[in-house]
Design a protein around this motif. Structure first.
Motif, PDB file in Angstrom:
ATOM      1  N   GLY A  15      27.621  52.686  21.595  1.00  0.00           N
ATOM      2  CA  GLY A  15      27.243  52.315  22.958  1.00  0.00           C
ATOM      3  C   GLY A  15      27.551  50.868  23.262  1.00  0.00           C
ATOM      4  O   GLY A  15      28.042  50.536  24.353  1.00  0.00           O
ATOM      5  N   LEU A  16      27.282  49.971  22.309  1.00  0.00           N
ATOM      6  CA  LEU A  16      27.594  48.558  22.492  1.00  0.00           C
ATOM      7  C   LEU A  16      29.105  48.345  22.602  1.00  0.00           C
ATOM      8  O   LEU A  16      29.568  47.480  23.357  1.00  0.00           O
ATOM      9  CB  LEU A  16      27.025  47.746  21.323  1.00  0.00           C
ATOM     10  N   PHE A  17      29.871  49.133  21.852  1.00  0.00           N
ATOM     11  CA  PHE A  17      31.331  49.073  21.911  1.00  0.00           C
ATOM     12  C   PHE A  17      31.812  49.425  23.320  1.00  0.00           C
ATOM     13  O   PHE A  17      32.680  48.744  23.886  1.00  0.00           O
ATOM     14  CB  PHE A  17      31.920  50.035  20.875  1.00  0.00           C
ATOM     15  N   VAL A  18      31.236  50.466  23.889  1.00  0.00           N
ATOM     16  CA  VAL A  18      31.608  50.880  25.248  1.00  0.00           C
ATOM     17  C   VAL A  18      31.239  49.803  26.267  1.00  0.00           C
ATOM     18  O   VAL A  18      32.027  49.465  27.162  1.00  0.00           O
ATOM     19  CB  VAL A  18      30.932  52.218  25.608  1.00  0.00           C
ATOM     20  N   LEU A  19      30.051  49.243  26.129  1.00  0.00           N
ATOM     21  CA  LEU A  19      29.606  48.201  27.059  1.00  0.00           C
ATOM     22  C   LEU A  19      30.475  46.950  26.970  1.00  0.00           C
ATOM     23  O   LEU A  19      30.813  46.337  27.985  1.00  0.00           O
ATOM     24  CB  LEU A  19      28.146  47.849  26.778  1.00  0.00           C
ATOM     25  N   VAL A  24      34.905  43.251  28.985  1.00  0.00           N
ATOM     26  CA  VAL A  24      36.180  42.536  28.814  1.00  0.00           C
ATOM     27  C   VAL A  24      37.248  43.040  29.782  1.00  0.00           C
ATOM     28  O   VAL A  24      38.192  42.311  30.100  1.00  0.00           O
ATOM     29  CB  VAL A  24      36.687  42.624  27.351  1.00  0.00           C
ATOM     30  N   ARG A  25      37.107  44.270  30.283  1.00  0.00           N
ATOM     31  CA  ARG A  25      38.081  44.768  31.259  1.00  0.00           C
ATOM     32  C   ARG A  25      37.819  44.222  32.661  1.00  0.00           C
ATOM     33  O   ARG A  25      38.666  44.356  33.546  1.00  0.00           O
ATOM     34  CB  ARG A  25      38.095  46.299  31.251  1.00  0.00           C
ATOM     35  N   ARG A  26      36.651  43.629  32.859  1.00  0.00           N
ATOM     36  CA  ARG A  26      36.357  42.965  34.127  1.00  0.00           C
ATOM     37  C   ARG A  26      36.852  41.515  34.127  1.00  0.00           C
ATOM     38  O   ARG A  26      36.930  40.884  35.180  1.00  0.00           O
ATOM     39  CB  ARG A  26      34.850  42.986  34.401  1.00  0.00           C
ATOM     40  N   LEU A  88      42.090  45.944  21.804  1.00  0.00           N
ATOM     41  CA  LEU A  88      41.806  47.378  21.722  1.00  0.00           C
ATOM     42  C   LEU A  88      40.994  47.823  22.932  1.00  0.00           C
ATOM     43  O   LEU A  88      41.297  48.847  23.562  1.00  0.00           O
ATOM     44  CB  LEU A  88      41.051  47.677  20.423  1.00  0.00           C
ATOM     45  N   LEU A  89      39.969  47.080  23.270  1.00  0.00           N
ATOM     46  CA  LEU A  89      39.098  47.435  24.386  1.00  0.00           C
ATOM     47  C   LEU A  89      39.818  47.344  25.735  1.00  0.00           C
ATOM     48  O   LEU A  89      39.415  47.993  26.703  1.00  0.00           O
ATOM     49  CB  LEU A  89      37.871  46.529  24.386  1.00  0.00           C
ATOM     50  N   ARG A  90      40.872  46.566  25.794  1.00  0.00           N
ATOM     51  CA  ARG A  90      41.623  46.402  27.046  1.00  0.00           C
ATOM     52  C   ARG A  90      42.795  47.368  27.177  1.00  0.00           C
ATOM     53  O   ARG A  90      43.566  47.298  28.144  1.00  0.00           O
ATOM     54  CB  ARG A  90      42.122  44.949  27.161  1.00  0.00           C
ATOM     55  N   ILE A  91      42.926  48.303  26.249  1.00  0.00           N
ATOM     56  CA  ILE A  91      44.023  49.273  26.298  1.00  0.00           C
ATOM     57  C   ILE A  91      44.073  50.038  27.623  1.00  0.00           C
ATOM     58  O   ILE A  91      45.173  50.289  28.144  1.00  0.00           O
ATOM     59  CB  ILE A  91      43.949  50.235  25.089  1.00  0.00           C
ATOM     60  N   PRO A  92      42.937  50.434  28.218  1.00  0.00           N
ATOM     61  CA  PRO A  92      43.036  51.144  29.507  1.00  0.00           C
ATOM     62  C   PRO A  92      43.744  50.353  30.604  1.00  0.00           C
ATOM     63  O   PRO A  92      44.202  50.945  31.594  1.00  0.00           O
ATOM     64  CB  PRO A  92      41.561  51.397  29.876  1.00  0.00           C
ATOM     65  N   LEU A  93      43.861  49.029  30.452  1.00  0.00           N
ATOM     66  CA  LEU A  93      44.552  48.208  31.441  1.00  0.00           C
ATOM     67  C   LEU A  93      46.065  48.214  31.231  1.00  0.00           C
ATOM     68  O   LEU A  93      46.811  47.688  32.064  1.00  0.00           O
ATOM     69  CB  LEU A  93      44.026  46.770  31.385  1.00  0.00           C
ATOM     70  N   LEU A 158      31.665  56.102  17.156  1.00  0.00           N
ATOM     71  CA  LEU A 158      32.626  55.024  17.339  1.00  0.00           C
ATOM     72  C   LEU A 158      34.045  55.518  17.103  1.00  0.00           C
ATOM     73  O   LEU A 158      34.979  55.137  17.815  1.00  0.00           O
ATOM     74  CB  LEU A 158      32.297  53.874  16.380  1.00  0.00           C
ATOM     75  N   ASP A 159      34.208  56.386  16.120  1.00  0.00           N
ATOM     76  CA  ASP A 159      35.515  56.970  15.814  1.00  0.00           C
ATOM     77  C   ASP A 159      36.070  57.691  17.041  1.00  0.00           C
ATOM     78  O   ASP A 159      37.254  57.566  17.371  1.00  0.00           O
ATOM     79  CB  ASP A 159      35.372  57.939  14.637  1.00  0.00           C
ATOM     80  N   ARG A 160      35.217  58.423  17.725  1.00  0.00           N
ATOM     81  CA  ARG A 160      35.634  59.165  18.915  1.00  0.00           C
ATOM     82  C   ARG A 160      36.090  58.218  20.018  1.00  0.00           C
ATOM     83  O   ARG A 160      37.106  58.457  20.681  1.00  0.00           O
ATOM     84  CB  ARG A 160      34.476  60.039  19.401  1.00  0.00           C
ATOM     85  N   GLN A 161      35.354  57.108  20.207  1.00  0.00           N
ATOM     86  CA  GLN A 161      35.716  56.153  21.250  1.00  0.00           C
ATOM     87  C   GLN A 161      37.040  55.456  20.944  1.00  0.00           C
ATOM     88  O   GLN A 161      37.898  55.290  21.832  1.00  0.00           O
ATOM     89  CB  GLN A 161      34.599  55.102  21.403  1.00  0.00           C
ATOM     90  N   ILE A 162      37.225  55.053  19.690  1.00  0.00           N
ATOM     91  CA  ILE A 162      38.464  54.362  19.314  1.00  0.00           C
ATOM     92  C   ILE A 162      39.663  55.297  19.401  1.00  0.00           C
ATOM     93  O   ILE A 162      40.737  54.917  19.898  1.00  0.00           O
ATOM     94  CB  ILE A 162      38.329  53.761  17.901  1.00  0.00           C
ATOM     95  N   ASN A 163      39.506  56.532  18.959  1.00  0.00           N
ATOM     96  CA  ASN A 163      40.611  57.488  19.031  1.00  0.00           C
ATOM     97  C   ASN A 163      40.994  57.806  20.476  1.00  0.00           C
ATOM     98  O   ASN A 163      42.162  58.072  20.777  1.00  0.00           O
ATOM     99  CB  ASN A 163      40.252  58.768  18.288  1.00  0.00           C
ATOM    100  N   ARG A 164      40.009  57.790  21.366  1.00  0.00           N
ATOM    101  CA  ARG A 164      40.304  58.002  22.791  1.00  0.00           C
ATOM    102  C   ARG A 164      41.222  56.893  23.302  1.00  0.00           C
ATOM    103  O   ARG A 164      42.179  57.161  24.048  1.00  0.00           O
ATOM    104  CB  ARG A 164      39.001  58.028  23.592  1.00  0.00           C
ATOM    105  N   LEU A 165      40.970  55.657  22.886  1.00  0.00           N
ATOM    106  CA  LEU A 165      41.817  54.536  23.297  1.00  0.00           C
ATOM    107  C   LEU A 165      43.195  54.624  22.646  1.00  0.00           C
ATOM    108  O   LEU A 165      44.217  54.354  23.288  1.00  0.00           O
ATOM    109  CB  LEU A 165      41.146  53.214  22.927  1.00  0.00           C
TER     110      LEU A 165
END
Length: 301
Positions: A15-19, A24-26, A88-93, A158-165
């Motif tokens: 959850g903290l990873f998602v937050l 960082v994407r903002r 990694l967290l900014r991959i959606p951008l 966390l594995d699920r969130q990272i693999n999604r990215l």
């Protein structure tokens, strides 16, 4: 009890990873990277996460360096890994080829582009260098979608969130325990198979020199390349002063090898030496937090 408490913390960590990702994407990329630098300093100097391990690894690899130099490299290691998380967290951008080109400059052998254009298939051996997660996504956009062998994270949330990215822009994942079977299938269909070459093979018994110490090395990339009769390339990457990343993809000679146990080991040594040299030239880019030389556990009878 400790293991139970750790498992209970897994959803919170994810959850903290998602937050953090939303935060960082903002931000602008410059602001996000400055935040990453701050997090790197905190992890190194305040929380001292695995700091003794990092310093020991660096001292073993660079006995000629002074204590001041080791301290500097230690801090740079944490900054690099924090930057890797931010990227990694900014991959959606990273939405298209133009976004990928703004981050990545790829220099590859002509034979690599031939393998892509002719859909021949190829094995690529990278390492835990620089912002390898975002770099893999950009490479998949700029070249062609990659088949990447990954090791699952214990925290399945966390594995699920990272693999999604990791798979957001076309790359596909192969679990490590399925690497040989699914890897061969990917190569047979002209795919680019990516297997990290700096990890230990806990089930293997082949050792070679790596960063000043004998280390168990994975022979999977060599096995698959020689089995399929396809070229093998080493990928190295580093961060540049302008905020971009430089990726080099170079072929490792296999014309004197065949599909034998000895040739597989020879090829394994060849790509390990290339990675070794690059890490020695750019030590601040590598994942020194990894317990690369960990001894295998002995089962009690």
């Amino acid at each position: 009890m400790k293991k139970t408490l750790k498992r209970m913390s897994y959803p919170v960590t994810a959850g903290l990873f998602v937050l953090l990702g939303q935060l960082v994407r903002r931000m602008s990329r410059g602001q996000a990277l400055r935040l990453g630098r701050l997090l790197g300093y905190l992890a190194c100097d305040v929380f001292r996460i695995r700091r003794n391990l990092v310093q020991d690894n660096l001292k073993q690899a660079f006995p000629e360096k002074t204590e001041t130099q080791i301290q500097h490299l230690t801090r740079q290691t944490y900054i690099t890994q924090a930057r890797n998380v931010i990227e990694l967290l900014r991959i959606p951008l990273i939405r298209n080829e133009q976004d990928a080109q703004e981050l990545l400059d790829i220099q590859a052998d002509a034979s690599f582009y031939e393998a892509i254009n002719q859909s021949r298939g190829a094995v690529v051996v990278p390492a835990h260098l620089s912002s390898w997660e975002a770099i893999a996504v950009c490479a998949g956009i700029l070249l062609k979608p990659l088949h990447i062998v990954v090791k699952p994270i214990k925290n399945r949330y966390l594995d699920r969130q990272i693999n999604r990215l990791r798979t957001m822009h076309g790359n596909s994942l192969i679990q490590k325990d399925q690497a040989l079977r699914q890897g061969r299938s990917a190569l047979e269909t002209g795919g680019i198979l990516v297997l990290l070459g700096d990890q230990s093979n806990k089930h293997g018994n082949f050792y070679t020199e790596f960063l000043g110490r004998k280390a168990r090395v994975a022979q999977g990339p060599a096995f698959l390349a020689l089995k399929a009769g396809l070229p093998l390339f080493v990928e190295t990457c580093r961060s540049l002063d302008n905020g971009r990343y430089q990726v080099d993809i170079n072929q490792i000679a296999t014309n004197d090898l065949d599909y034998t146990r000895e040739s597989i080991r020879t090829l394994t040594v060849r790509y390990t030496r290339v990675l070794d040299k690059f890490i020695r030239d750019h030590p601040e880019e590598w994942l020194w937090l990894h317990d690369r030389w960990k001894k295998p556990k002995v089962r009690k009878i």
